[in-house]
Structure formats: C-alpha cells, structure tokens
Enzyme design. Structure first.
Site, PDB file in Angstrom:
ATOM      1  N   HIS A  25      -2.835   7.173   7.139  1.00  0.00           N
ATOM      2  CA  HIS A  25      -1.844   8.122   6.600  1.00  0.00           C
ATOM      3  C   HIS A  25      -2.517   9.424   6.170  1.00  0.00           C
ATOM      4  O   HIS A  25      -1.941  10.499   6.303  1.00  0.00           O
ATOM      5  CB  HIS A  25      -1.135   7.530   5.371  1.00  0.00           C
ATOM      6  N   GLY A  29       0.827  -1.199   0.000  1.00  0.00           N
ATOM      7  CA  GLY A  29       0.000   0.000   0.000  1.00  0.00           C
ATOM      8  C   GLY A  29       0.860   1.247   0.000  1.00  0.00           C
ATOM      9  O   GLY A  29       2.012   1.224   0.441  1.00  0.00           O
ATOM     10  N   GLU A  40      -3.434   2.526   5.357  1.00  0.00           N
ATOM     11  CA  GLU A  40      -3.249   3.604   4.374  1.00  0.00           C
ATOM     12  C   GLU A  40      -4.181   4.785   4.643  1.00  0.00           C
ATOM     13  O   GLU A  40      -3.782   5.938   4.497  1.00  0.00           O
ATOM     14  CB  GLU A  40      -3.431   3.080   2.950  1.00  0.00           C
ATOM     15  N   CYS A  44       5.816  -0.394   7.451  1.00  0.00           N
ATOM     16  CA  CYS A  44       5.440   0.757   6.633  1.00  0.00           C
ATOM     17  C   CYS A  44       6.645   1.204   5.811  1.00  0.00           C
ATOM     18  O   CYS A  44       7.765   1.244   6.328  1.00  0.00           O
ATOM     19  CB  CYS A  44       4.979   1.895   7.541  1.00  0.00           C
ATOM     20  N   LEU A  45       6.394   1.546   4.556  1.00  0.00           N
ATOM     21  CA  LEU A  45       7.467   2.036   3.699  1.00  0.00           C
ATOM     22  C   LEU A  45       8.079   3.328   4.248  1.00  0.00           C
ATOM     23  O   LEU A  45       9.244   3.613   3.981  1.00  0.00           O
ATOM     24  CB  LEU A  45       6.939   2.267   2.277  1.00  0.00           C
TER      25      LEU A  45
END
Length: 191
Positions: free
Chosen positions: A134, A46, A131, A88-89
């Site tokens: 965010h 995501g 997501e 999480c990226l």
C-alpha cells in the site's frame, strides 16, 4: 482518538507512493491512535496510512498478540512461499489468491523514531507484505493470480478447515501412539 474513513479502490491516493515520516511528534501519535481505533472497528488485520488518506509510510498490523505499529517499514528478508486468499479493507467484498513469502523480516521505527526489526510467518508475514505494498501505491488485486467469487472463497475456506482437521487428527493419533508406547515400556513387567 477518532475513527478515520477507509478509502476504497477508486481513490487516487491509494495509487500513490507514500513519503517517509521524518517528524515523530503528537501529530504522528494521533494518526497511529486513530488508525488503531479504525483497524479495531473494521475488524481487519492490517491498515496502511494511505487507506485513511495520509500519504506517509505508516502501517499497523494485528499480529494476533496485539497491534504492531510500523513507521517507515522496509522488507529486510523473506523466505519460503505461501499461496492463499487475500482481501483488503479498501477493496470490500473482493478476495483473490495471492502468493507471498511464508516468513518475512521487517525493519521499521516505532512511534518515537526508535529502530527495530520484527520477523513473523504465515498470516502476519502475508499482512506485512500486503500493507507495505500500500505504501508504494499497490493493491492486492494487481498481484492476485485469480479473483474469487463468494462461493469459491467459501469452498476454499471449507477445504482449509478440512485439511486442518485432518492434520489435527493425525497429530492426535501420533500423540496417542507415543503415549501407548511410553506406557508399554514404563509399566512393570510381570513374569
């Protein structure tokens, strides 16, 4: 199309509330295309627009059957509960145990502004929630009940794999028993 830089936890834009998308044009399409390329390149599941520095309510989720674009998404309904590791990226190398709904229904718009709803469970439901948070300036580390060391993460994964193998073995045994039962009653009886 082009790769976008994924921002990390110290970036102020990751902690701000995003504005709704009001114009569905080539600029939005370019953002969605760039986010798709960035998500694929990063091997994530995501990506939200603020992670690439854009404060708009735009999310991409890899459902396992393709990448779903969600513009102005909102949670409509949730059900059940699941607990598991999350990463999480924008928080590279860190994982934590997070509780999320097991089933999630989301209402959103596509790249052309058409409304739709989508419902999914398990990892995809977790990803929808992650997501969408965010978009309101939140990261999973705020919600994690416990952050995991690399060793703890590997142990958690090992335990999950063992549980899945045990479940597969039980299912195989049940199928075998049903097949034997079927054969017993379907074969001609000799007297």
């Amino acid at each position: 199309m082009g790769l976008r830089k994924i921002l990390t936890v110290s970036e102020p834009s990751l902690h701000k509330v995003c504005k709704p998308v009001e114009v569905f044009d080539r600029k939005l399409h370019k953002l969605l295309d760039d986010m798709r390329e960035t998500l694929i390149d990063s091997n994530g599941v995501g990506l939200a627009a603020p992670q690439v520095g854009i404060l708009r309510r735009v999310v991409l989720v890899d459902t396992g059957e393709g990448i779903l674009e969600l513009v102005n998404p909102t949670l409509v309904e949730t059900d059940g509960e699941q607990e598991g590791p999350e990463g999480c990226l924008s928080v590279p190398g860190r994982y934590g145990i997070v509780t999320r709904p097991y089933v999630v229904r989301v209402r959103a718009q596509d790249r052309n502004g058409n409304f739709f709803e989508v419902e999914d469970e398990d990892l995809t439901a977790r990803c929808f929630c992650h997501e969408l948070e965010h978009l309101d300036g939140h990261l999973f580390i705020e919600r994690a009940e416990k952050m995991l060391s690399n060793e703890e993460l590997q142990e958690y994964i090992r335990q999950m794999e063992e549980e899945m193998e045990e479940e597969d073995e039980k299912n195989t045994e049940k199928k075998s028993e049903k097949t034997e039962e079927k054969e017993k009653y379907s074969s001609p009886q000799s007297e």
